[in-house]
Design an enzyme around this catalytic site. Sequence first.
Site, PDB file in Angstrom:
ATOM      1  N   GLU A  70      11.964 -18.155 -38.916  1.00  0.00           N
ATOM      2  CA  GLU A  70      11.617 -16.996 -39.722  1.00  0.00           C
ATOM      3  C   GLU A  70      12.898 -16.604 -40.447  1.00  0.00           C
ATOM      4  OE1 GLU A  70       9.863 -14.044 -37.201  1.00  0.00           O
ATOM      5  OE2 GLU A  70       9.606 -12.653 -38.871  1.00  0.00           O
ATOM      6  N   ARG A 301      13.276 -22.100 -23.517  1.00  0.00           N
ATOM      7  CA  ARG A 301      14.274 -21.769 -24.522  1.00  0.00           C
ATOM      8  C   ARG A 301      15.665 -21.854 -23.908  1.00  0.00           C
ATOM      9  NH1 ARG A 301      12.347 -17.674 -27.181  1.00  0.00           N
ATOM     10  NH2 ARG A 301      14.234 -17.084 -28.242  1.00  0.00           N
ATOM     11  N   LYS A 311      18.129 -11.997 -31.731  1.00  0.00           N
ATOM     12  CA  LYS A 311      18.457 -11.633 -33.112  1.00  0.00           C
ATOM     13  C   LYS A 311      18.826 -10.165 -33.219  1.00  0.00           C
ATOM     14  CE  LYS A 311      15.683 -14.846 -35.733  1.00  0.00           C
ATOM     15  NZ  LYS A 311      14.359 -15.076 -36.277  1.00  0.00           N
TER      16      LYS A 311
HETATM   17  P1  ATP Z   1      12.374 -13.848 -33.300  1.00  0.00           P
HETATM   18  O1  ATP Z   1      11.384 -14.053 -32.191  1.00  0.00           O
HETATM   19  O2  ATP Z   1      13.182 -12.606 -33.226  1.00  0.00           O
HETATM   20  O3  ATP Z   1      11.823 -14.168 -34.637  1.00  0.00           O
HETATM   21  P2  ATP Z   1      13.394 -16.471 -32.831  1.00  0.00           P
HETATM   22  O4  ATP Z   1      14.687 -16.775 -32.194  1.00  0.00           O
HETATM   23  O5  ATP Z   1      12.132 -16.885 -32.201  1.00  0.00           O
HETATM   24  O6  ATP Z   1      13.476 -14.945 -33.047  1.00  0.00           O
HETATM   25  P3  ATP Z   1      12.567 -17.992 -35.123  1.00  0.00           P
HETATM   26  O7  ATP Z   1      13.165 -17.996 -36.465  1.00  0.00           O
HETATM   27  O8  ATP Z   1      11.155 -17.612 -35.002  1.00  0.00           O
HETATM   28  O9  ATP Z   1      13.469 -17.032 -34.307  1.00  0.00           O
HETATM   29  O10 ATP Z   1      12.826 -19.384 -34.393  1.00  0.00           O
HETATM   30  C1  ATP Z   1      12.643 -20.620 -35.019  1.00  0.00           C
HETATM   31  C2  ATP Z   1      12.438 -21.687 -33.981  1.00  0.00           C
HETATM   32  O11 ATP Z   1      13.554 -21.730 -33.107  1.00  0.00           O
HETATM   33  C3  ATP Z   1      11.225 -21.429 -33.136  1.00  0.00           C
HETATM   34  O12 ATP Z   1      10.464 -22.612 -33.059  1.00  0.00           O
HETATM   35  C4  ATP Z   1      11.773 -21.052 -31.808  1.00  0.00           C
HETATM   36  O13 ATP Z   1      10.950 -21.518 -30.787  1.00  0.00           O
HETATM   37  C5  ATP Z   1      13.123 -21.742 -31.774  1.00  0.00           C
HETATM   38  N1  ATP Z   1      14.052 -20.991 -30.941  1.00  0.00           N
HETATM   39  C6  ATP Z   1      14.461 -19.737 -31.117  1.00  0.00           C
HETATM   40  N2  ATP Z   1      15.287 -19.343 -30.125  1.00  0.00           N
HETATM   41  C7  ATP Z   1      15.413 -20.402 -29.298  1.00  0.00           C
HETATM   42  C8  ATP Z   1      16.133 -20.647 -28.073  1.00  0.00           C
HETATM   43  N3  ATP Z   1      16.884 -19.711 -27.505  1.00  0.00           N
HETATM   44  N4  ATP Z   1      16.027 -21.871 -27.512  1.00  0.00           N
HETATM   45  C9  ATP Z   1      15.277 -22.815 -28.085  1.00  0.00           C
HETATM   46  N5  ATP Z   1      14.575 -22.663 -29.211  1.00  0.00           N
HETATM   47  C10 ATP Z   1      14.630 -21.470 -29.818  1.00  0.00           C
HETATM   48 MG    MG Z   2      10.145 -16.344 -33.440  1.00  0.00          MG
END
Ligand code: ATP
Ligand code: MG
Length: 596
Positions: A70, A301, A311
């Site tokens: 995102e 994760r 974030k």
């Molecule tokens: P938010 O939920 O605040 O939007 P987010 O970290 O999920 O934050 P995204 O931009 O939605 O942000 O994440 C993009 C991709 O990165 C998603 O597929 C998510 O699963 C993966 N991702 C995010 N954080 C992690 C993490 N700590 N470990 C592994 N994968 C992650």
């Molecule tokens: Mg997300």
Amino acid sequence: MAELDKPSVRVDTVPGAGARVNNFIRHIIDADLKSGKYALRHWSGQPGPAAQQKGGAADAARIRTRFPPEPNGYLHFGHAKSICLNFGLALDYQGACHLRFDDTNPEKEEQEYVDAIIDAVHWLGFDWQENKYLASGYFQWMYDFAEKLIEAGHAYVDSQTADELRASRGTLTTAGHNSPFRLRTAAENLDLFRRMKAGEFADGTHVLRAKIDMASGNINLRDPAIYRIRKATHHNTGDAWCIYPMYTYAHPIEDALENITHSICTLEFEDQRPFYDWLLARLAELGCVNTPLPQQIEFARLNLSYVVLSKRKLIQLVEEKHVGGWDDPRLPTLVGARRRGFTPEGFRRFSEMIGVTKSDSWIDISVLEDCQREHLNETAPRRIAVLDPVKLVIDNYPEGQEEECLAPNHPQKPEWGKRPLPFSKELWIEREDFMEVPSKGYFRLFPGNTVRLRYGFVVKCLGCDKDAAGKVVAVHCEYMADSKSGTPGADTYKVKGNIHWVSARHSYAGEVRLYDRLFAVEAPGEGGRDFIADLNPDSKLVITAQLEAALGAAAAEDRFQFERHGYFVADRIDSRPGAPVFNRAVTLRDSWAKGK
Ligand code: ATP
Ligand code: MG
């Protein structure tokens, strides 16, 4: 696959190598490839609904994965795990990995983030080829599919208030109850939905819901909202829309439109999988999306000790100026890591090492630091820097004389050659390499003791000069003219200490930043504490060091090992031609290890 067996390819430095370690996701893919599940898909070359894909050729990509950030923040170390996994699997299985900006939420997204994400994925060594997409590009299809769902009786417009909606949803232990609007006819729903789209209603007055089961044991199946009214301008579609799809509705459709085979996400989406499957099954029945359908697969994760990856917390650190910006070398963002001197290879190695699992766990930050160290050790030329300089005067060395000593550029790589280190009467050494009164086990300089000046001569300490405050301002010694490293007989001198130095006349004073962990505790904010209180006050120390002359020519992002001190990089932002500023990436050893 044949390419995997190439012995000359270092597995851990090749993009995609991170996905090669056996894991449950690979097992799923192997089984799918074996059964031919995805073999007969068609791909038009662009995302699109079933009709469009069916007109295309057989999909040449054996699997399709995606990385769907995102664009509402900078990528962090957790994203690196997901990137290495998704792009790595695609590379390894001769598939494709799409970079998809999940920009269905109109409020928070910005171009700055989009650009930064593109840079970060490229920096990590991956490429999406022609497959870069915007989820907002699919709004019309998402809308059309919603109308189809309404016509088929799978969705209805609910006009309850937010409070009523919440109250009717039930709890984990009690069933929800049906909305009084659930029995609206398809024609009535279609009319209302179109008027929602036309902007006739205020935010929050109506939502479109999937019609599933208000008594389901899985709350996510209790008629989840799929569209809401939001009169907001979108960064890509402007004011074209005033209704926006919910993430849980949009994401499966994005996957299906893009012919994704394996939609890999983090564990918190596990409870959403039944809705993912329900929605796509209905849309497939209605002829909207291509089959076979993508499957959602969840993995744990990345959680790292001494690091925050949320974030919200990263934004707070930047906005409250606890750090210098998104690319502050102490932040766990990929732009920060890059400035810090971390390498893409180090991240890929890390990703390979930690693997993917189904259960949440914490990884110690030292594992990442070790992976970085390993790669830096192999690739960084050695240089000399004196970080806390004090003069060493060689009393018996002739004034005005100078000569060259030779230092290897890498101790394990003779092919990298040696460089001259000028030697003269006055040198800089580390202040801690002299003690007027030595402590027990101290083998470096103290009056009467003999050490080797690395790559140079053996010297015997004679004493020191102090200022009025008692601070040592110069150390004196005499050198043994026949002890020069590399000359015959030099090794007849047996000494216990070996210290580094630079010639005062030839070295230059330069800025060096000693970075350390941003947080002083393993789990910042644990137990309800404000995580800001756990910041490490010593995470950044700016010093003026005496640097080997050759370092003055370093280009931005050149990385070096400063002998005895660690790995350093010429800062890519603040360095000027002829005046690089150095950042410490990691020390030579883990100084945080317990029991040290
Ligand atoms: P938010 O939920 O605040 O939007 P987010 O970290 O999920 O934050 P995204 O931009 O939605 O942000 O994440 C993009 C991709 O990165 C998603 O597929 C998510 O699963 C993966 N991702 C995010 N954080 C992690 C993490 N700590 N470990 C592994 N994968 C992650
Ligand atoms: Mg997300």
